[in-house]
Motif scaffolding. Structure first.
Motif, PDB file in Angstrom:
ATOM      1  N   UNK A 200      45.282   1.589 -49.156  1.00 11.74           N
ATOM      2  CA  UNK A 200      44.653   2.796 -49.722  1.00 11.74           C
ATOM      3  C   UNK A 200      43.861   3.534 -48.652  1.00 11.74           C
ATOM      4  N   UNK A 201      43.184   2.800 -47.786  1.00 15.42           N
ATOM      5  CA  UNK A 201      42.460   3.446 -46.692  1.00 15.42           C
ATOM      6  C   UNK A 201      43.409   4.149 -45.728  1.00 15.42           C
ATOM      7  N   UNK A 202      44.558   3.524 -45.477  1.00 14.73           N
ATOM      8  CA  UNK A 202      45.525   4.168 -44.599  1.00 14.73           C
ATOM      9  C   UNK A 202      46.145   5.407 -45.241  1.00 14.73           C
ATOM     10  N   UNK A 203      46.264   5.402 -46.557  1.00 15.10           N
ATOM     11  CA  UNK A 203      46.863   6.552 -47.243  1.00 15.10           C
ATOM     12  C   UNK A 203      45.932   7.754 -47.279  1.00 15.10           C
ATOM     13  N   UNK A 204      44.638   7.532 -47.069  1.00 16.37           N
ATOM     14  CA  UNK A 204      43.679   8.648 -47.056  1.00 16.37           C
ATOM     15  C   UNK A 204      43.817   9.388 -45.732  1.00 16.37           C
ATOM     16  N   UNK A 205      44.147  10.669 -45.738  1.00 10.45           N
ATOM     17  CA  UNK A 205      44.324  11.392 -44.462  1.00 10.45           C
ATOM     18  C   UNK A 205      43.001  11.603 -43.758  1.00 10.45           C
ATOM     19  N   UNK A 206      43.086  11.821 -42.467  1.00  9.94           N
ATOM     20  CA  UNK A 206      41.902  12.084 -41.655  1.00  9.94           C
ATOM     21  C   UNK A 206      41.520  13.554 -41.798  1.00  9.94           C
ATOM     22  N   UNK A 207      40.267  13.787 -42.154  1.00  7.82           N
ATOM     23  CA  UNK A 207      39.771  15.149 -42.276  1.00  7.82           C
ATOM     24  C   UNK A 207      39.097  15.517 -40.964  1.00  7.82           C
ATOM     25  N   UNK A 208      39.744  16.412 -40.214  1.00  7.69           N
ATOM     26  CA  UNK A 208      39.215  16.819 -38.926  1.00  7.69           C
ATOM     27  C   UNK A 208      38.122  17.861 -39.126  1.00  7.69           C
TER      28      UNK A 208
END
Length: 264
Positions: A200-208
Protein backbone atom coordinates in the motif's frame (compact mmCIF):
# COMPACT_ATOMS: atom_id res chain seq x y z
CA UNK A 1 56.68 69.72 -27.21
CA UNK A 2 54.20 66.93 -26.44
CA UNK A 3 52.26 65.12 -29.13
CA UNK A 4 48.51 65.51 -28.55
CA UNK A 5 46.44 62.41 -27.82
CA UNK A 6 44.78 62.27 -31.23
CA UNK A 7 45.19 58.84 -32.82
CA UNK A 8 44.36 60.22 -36.29
CA UNK A 9 46.83 62.55 -37.92
CA UNK A 10 45.78 65.22 -40.42
CA UNK A 11 46.54 64.61 -44.10
CA UNK A 12 49.75 65.92 -45.60
CA UNK A 13 49.63 69.66 -46.32
CA UNK A 14 47.01 70.43 -43.67
CA UNK A 15 47.62 71.94 -40.28
CA UNK A 16 48.69 69.40 -37.71
CA UNK A 17 46.86 69.31 -34.37
CA UNK A 18 50.05 70.31 -32.59
CA UNK A 19 50.36 73.42 -34.77
CA UNK A 20 46.74 74.44 -34.18
CA UNK A 21 47.21 74.06 -30.43
CA UNK A 22 50.36 76.16 -30.53
CA UNK A 23 48.72 78.90 -32.63
CA UNK A 24 45.66 78.92 -30.39
CA UNK A 25 47.83 79.30 -27.31
CA UNK A 26 49.84 82.17 -28.90
CA UNK A 27 46.78 84.31 -29.79
CA UNK A 28 46.10 87.14 -27.37
CA UNK A 29 43.10 86.67 -25.18
CA UNK A 30 40.24 89.20 -25.40
CA UNK A 31 40.25 92.13 -23.04
CA UNK A 32 38.72 91.24 -19.70
CA UNK A 33 38.68 87.50 -20.41
CA UNK A 34 41.03 85.18 -18.50
CA UNK A 35 43.65 83.48 -20.54
CA UNK A 36 43.34 79.68 -20.62
CA UNK A 37 46.22 77.46 -21.54
CA UNK A 38 45.54 74.83 -24.16
CA UNK A 39 45.56 71.29 -22.71
CA UNK A 40 48.65 69.48 -23.82
CA UNK A 41 48.80 66.31 -21.72
CA UNK A 42 45.22 65.46 -20.72
CA UNK A 43 44.86 61.93 -19.31
CA UNK A 44 43.44 59.39 -21.69
CA UNK A 45 40.66 57.01 -20.57
CA UNK A 46 41.29 53.59 -21.99
CA UNK A 47 38.16 51.46 -22.53
CA UNK A 48 38.44 48.08 -20.86
CA UNK A 49 38.82 45.24 -23.30
CA UNK A 50 36.26 42.46 -23.37
CA UNK A 51 37.15 39.43 -21.33
CA UNK A 52 37.98 36.66 -23.83
CA UNK A 53 36.79 34.02 -21.39
CA UNK A 54 33.33 35.49 -20.69
CA UNK A 55 31.86 36.66 -17.42
CA UNK A 56 31.92 34.26 -14.52
CA UNK A 57 28.45 33.19 -13.33
CA UNK A 58 27.36 34.85 -10.13
CA UNK A 59 25.19 31.95 -8.97
CA UNK A 60 25.59 28.42 -10.14
CA UNK A 61 22.21 27.30 -8.78
CA UNK A 62 21.25 23.75 -7.99
CA UNK A 63 22.06 21.24 -10.67
CA UNK A 64 19.48 18.49 -10.94
CA UNK A 65 20.89 15.05 -10.57
CA UNK A 66 20.58 12.61 -13.40
CA UNK A 67 19.68 9.85 -10.96
CA UNK A 68 15.92 9.89 -10.28
CA UNK A 69 14.93 10.67 -6.73
CA UNK A 70 12.97 8.18 -4.57
CA UNK A 71 10.74 9.08 -1.67
CA UNK A 72 11.48 7.98 1.85
CA UNK A 73 8.30 5.91 2.25
CA UNK A 74 8.96 4.25 -1.11
CA UNK A 75 12.45 3.13 -0.08
CA UNK A 76 11.23 1.87 3.32
CA UNK A 77 8.37 -0.07 1.73
CA UNK A 78 10.68 -1.60 -0.86
CA UNK A 79 13.11 -2.79 1.80
CA UNK A 80 10.20 -4.23 3.81
CA UNK A 81 9.11 -6.22 0.78
CA UNK A 82 12.63 -7.50 0.15
CA UNK A 83 13.08 -8.70 3.74
CA UNK A 84 9.61 -10.25 4.15
CA UNK A 85 9.55 -11.94 0.75
CA UNK A 86 13.06 -13.32 1.29
CA UNK A 87 11.96 -14.87 4.61
CA UNK A 88 8.86 -16.30 2.95
CA UNK A 89 10.97 -17.73 0.11
CA UNK A 90 13.30 -19.51 2.52
CA UNK A 91 10.37 -20.64 4.67
CA UNK A 92 8.81 -22.44 1.73
CA UNK A 93 11.75 -24.87 1.51
CA UNK A 94 11.86 -25.66 5.25
CA UNK A 95 9.75 -28.72 6.19
CA UNK A 96 7.14 -28.44 8.93
CA UNK A 97 7.82 -31.94 10.30
CA UNK A 98 11.17 -33.62 9.94
CA UNK A 99 9.58 -36.93 10.94
CA UNK A 100 7.25 -36.95 7.91
CA UNK A 101 9.34 -35.91 4.97
CA UNK A 102 6.98 -37.59 2.52
CA UNK A 103 4.57 -34.66 2.79
CA UNK A 104 7.43 -32.26 2.32
CA UNK A 105 8.64 -33.96 -0.86
CA UNK A 106 5.12 -34.10 -2.26
CA UNK A 107 4.90 -30.33 -2.18
CA UNK A 108 7.43 -30.00 -4.99
CA UNK A 109 4.95 -31.64 -7.36
CA UNK A 110 2.27 -29.08 -6.54
CA UNK A 111 2.12 -26.23 -9.14
CA UNK A 112 0.83 -23.76 -6.53
CA UNK A 113 4.02 -24.22 -4.52
CA UNK A 114 6.14 -23.08 -7.44
CA UNK A 115 3.68 -20.30 -8.29
CA UNK A 116 4.13 -18.74 -4.84
CA UNK A 117 7.90 -19.09 -5.03
CA UNK A 118 7.93 -17.46 -8.47
CA UNK A 119 5.79 -14.54 -7.30
CA UNK A 120 8.11 -13.99 -4.34
CA UNK A 121 11.14 -13.88 -6.63
CA UNK A 122 9.36 -11.45 -8.96
CA UNK A 123 8.44 -9.11 -6.10
CA UNK A 124 12.00 -9.14 -4.73
CA UNK A 125 13.40 -8.39 -8.19
CA UNK A 126 10.99 -5.48 -8.72
CA UNK A 127 11.79 -4.01 -5.30
CA UNK A 128 15.54 -4.19 -5.96
CA UNK A 129 15.04 -2.65 -9.40
CA UNK A 130 13.14 0.25 -7.85
CA UNK A 131 15.80 0.88 -5.20
CA UNK A 132 18.74 0.65 -7.58
CA UNK A 133 17.34 2.26 -10.74
CA UNK A 134 14.45 4.31 -9.40
CA UNK A 135 11.98 2.77 -11.88
CA UNK A 136 8.54 3.94 -10.79
CA UNK A 137 6.77 1.26 -12.81
CA UNK A 138 8.57 -1.45 -10.80
CA UNK A 139 7.12 -0.26 -7.50
CA UNK A 140 3.56 -0.20 -8.84
CA UNK A 141 3.86 -3.65 -10.40
CA UNK A 142 5.25 -5.08 -7.14
CA UNK A 143 2.42 -3.50 -5.15
CA UNK A 144 -0.14 -4.85 -7.61
CA UNK A 145 1.27 -8.40 -7.38
CA UNK A 146 1.18 -8.41 -3.57
CA UNK A 147 -2.35 -7.01 -3.30
CA UNK A 148 -3.81 -9.31 -5.96
CA UNK A 149 -2.21 -12.39 -4.41
CA UNK A 150 -3.38 -11.52 -0.92
CA UNK A 151 -6.92 -10.29 -1.57
CA UNK A 152 -7.86 -12.39 -4.64
CA UNK A 153 -5.73 -15.51 -5.11
CA UNK A 154 -5.37 -16.56 -1.46
CA UNK A 155 -9.14 -16.63 -0.67
CA UNK A 156 -9.73 -18.65 -3.83
CA UNK A 157 -7.06 -21.17 -2.77
CA UNK A 158 -8.70 -21.53 0.67
CA UNK A 159 -12.10 -22.13 -0.90
CA UNK A 160 -10.71 -24.77 -3.26
CA UNK A 161 -9.18 -26.55 -0.23
CA UNK A 162 -12.59 -26.71 1.49
CA UNK A 163 -11.80 -23.94 3.98
CA UNK A 164 -13.56 -20.71 4.73
CA UNK A 165 -12.30 -17.79 2.62
CA UNK A 166 -11.95 -15.40 5.55
CA UNK A 167 -9.24 -17.60 7.06
CA UNK A 168 -7.00 -16.04 4.43
CA UNK A 169 -7.05 -12.84 6.51
CA UNK A 170 -7.40 -14.12 10.09
CA UNK A 171 -5.59 -17.09 11.69
CA UNK A 172 -7.49 -20.33 12.14
CA UNK A 173 -8.47 -21.20 15.74
CA UNK A 174 -6.48 -24.44 15.74
CA UNK A 175 -3.15 -22.67 15.15
CA UNK A 176 -2.85 -21.64 18.79
CA UNK A 177 -2.77 -25.32 19.89
CA UNK A 178 0.09 -26.41 17.65
CA UNK A 179 2.93 -25.10 19.77
CA UNK A 180 6.06 -24.10 17.85
CA UNK A 181 4.49 -24.98 14.53
CA UNK A 182 1.55 -22.70 15.29
CA UNK A 183 3.92 -19.89 16.28
CA UNK A 184 5.76 -20.35 13.00
CA UNK A 185 2.53 -20.14 11.00
CA UNK A 186 1.41 -17.05 12.94
CA UNK A 187 4.74 -15.40 12.20
CA UNK A 188 4.22 -16.03 8.49
CA UNK A 189 0.73 -14.53 8.69
CA UNK A 190 2.20 -11.44 10.32
CA UNK A 191 4.79 -11.17 7.52
CA UNK A 192 1.99 -11.37 4.96
CA UNK A 193 0.23 -8.40 6.56
CA UNK A 194 3.50 -6.48 6.67
CA UNK A 195 3.89 -7.12 2.94
CA UNK A 196 0.36 -5.79 2.37
CA UNK A 197 1.17 -2.60 4.30
CA UNK A 198 4.40 -2.18 2.31
CA UNK A 199 2.50 -2.72 -0.94
CA UNK A 200 0.00 0.00 0.00
CA UNK A 201 2.88 2.37 0.73
CA UNK A 202 4.41 1.58 -2.64
CA UNK A 203 1.08 2.19 -4.38
CA UNK A 204 0.91 5.72 -2.95
CA UNK A 205 2.52 8.03 -5.55
CA UNK A 206 5.19 10.53 -4.60
CA UNK A 207 3.88 14.07 -4.36
CA UNK A 208 6.63 16.36 -5.58
CA UNK A 209 6.71 19.87 -4.04
CA UNK A 210 5.94 22.79 -6.30
CA UNK A 211 9.09 24.63 -7.48
CA UNK A 212 9.85 27.85 -5.66
CA UNK A 213 9.43 31.02 -7.75
CA UNK A 214 12.68 32.31 -6.26
CA UNK A 215 14.74 29.29 -7.34
CA UNK A 216 17.61 30.24 -9.63
CA UNK A 217 18.64 27.92 -12.39
CA UNK A 218 22.23 27.41 -13.44
CA UNK A 219 23.22 30.06 -16.04
CA UNK A 220 24.73 28.96 -19.31
CA UNK A 221 28.42 29.82 -19.54
CA UNK A 222 29.44 32.27 -22.25
CA UNK A 223 31.14 31.05 -25.39
CA UNK A 224 34.84 30.56 -24.78
CA UNK A 225 34.42 30.50 -21.01
CA UNK A 226 37.57 29.96 -19.02
CA UNK A 227 38.06 26.42 -17.73
CA UNK A 228 37.73 25.63 -14.05
CA UNK A 229 40.63 27.05 -12.03
CA UNK A 230 41.74 29.49 -14.76
CA UNK A 231 41.73 33.20 -14.03
CA UNK A 232 41.76 35.57 -16.98
CA UNK A 233 44.44 38.26 -16.83
CA UNK A 234 43.02 41.80 -16.73
CA UNK A 235 43.56 43.85 -19.88
CA UNK A 236 42.80 47.28 -18.39
CA UNK A 237 45.72 49.69 -18.29
CA UNK A 238 46.82 50.36 -14.68
CA UNK A 239 46.16 53.76 -13.23
CA UNK A 240 49.02 56.18 -13.68
CA UNK A 241 50.32 54.58 -16.86
CA UNK A 242 47.73 56.17 -19.22
CA UNK A 243 49.65 59.44 -19.62
CA UNK A 244 52.79 57.49 -20.57
CA UNK A 245 51.29 54.85 -22.83
CA UNK A 246 49.03 57.22 -24.77
CA UNK A 247 51.82 59.38 -26.28
CA UNK A 248 53.69 56.24 -27.35
CA UNK A 249 50.59 54.86 -29.08
CA UNK A 250 49.91 58.23 -30.70
CA UNK A 251 53.47 58.49 -31.96
CA UNK A 252 53.27 54.98 -33.46
CA UNK A 253 50.05 55.89 -35.27
CA UNK A 254 51.50 59.18 -36.47
CA UNK A 255 54.56 57.34 -37.82
CA UNK A 256 52.37 54.95 -39.79
CA UNK A 257 50.19 57.72 -41.25
CA UNK A 258 52.70 60.46 -42.19
CA UNK A 259 55.97 58.52 -42.45
CA UNK A 260 57.88 60.54 -39.86
CA UNK A 261 58.04 60.72 -36.15
CA UNK A 262 56.66 63.86 -34.58
CA UNK A 263 59.04 65.56 -32.20
CA UNK A 264 58.43 64.93 -28.49
Amino acid sequence: MTLPNNPFSAPSGGPQPSQESAEASSLPAPTGAPSLAAPTGAPVMVAPAADPFGAAPLHAGTVSSARPSRSMHGRIAAWMLIVCQSISLVHGFIPYHFDHLDDYVSRFSNPMFWLWRLMEIVVITLAVLYIRKGAAIARYVAACVILVLFFVVTPIVFVTNDSDWYYAFVPEPGLYELGLLGARLLLMRALEWICVIAAILLAIPDFKPAPSPYAMSAPVAAAGAAPAGHVASPSVTPEGASSEVAPEASSAQARNASGFVAPQ
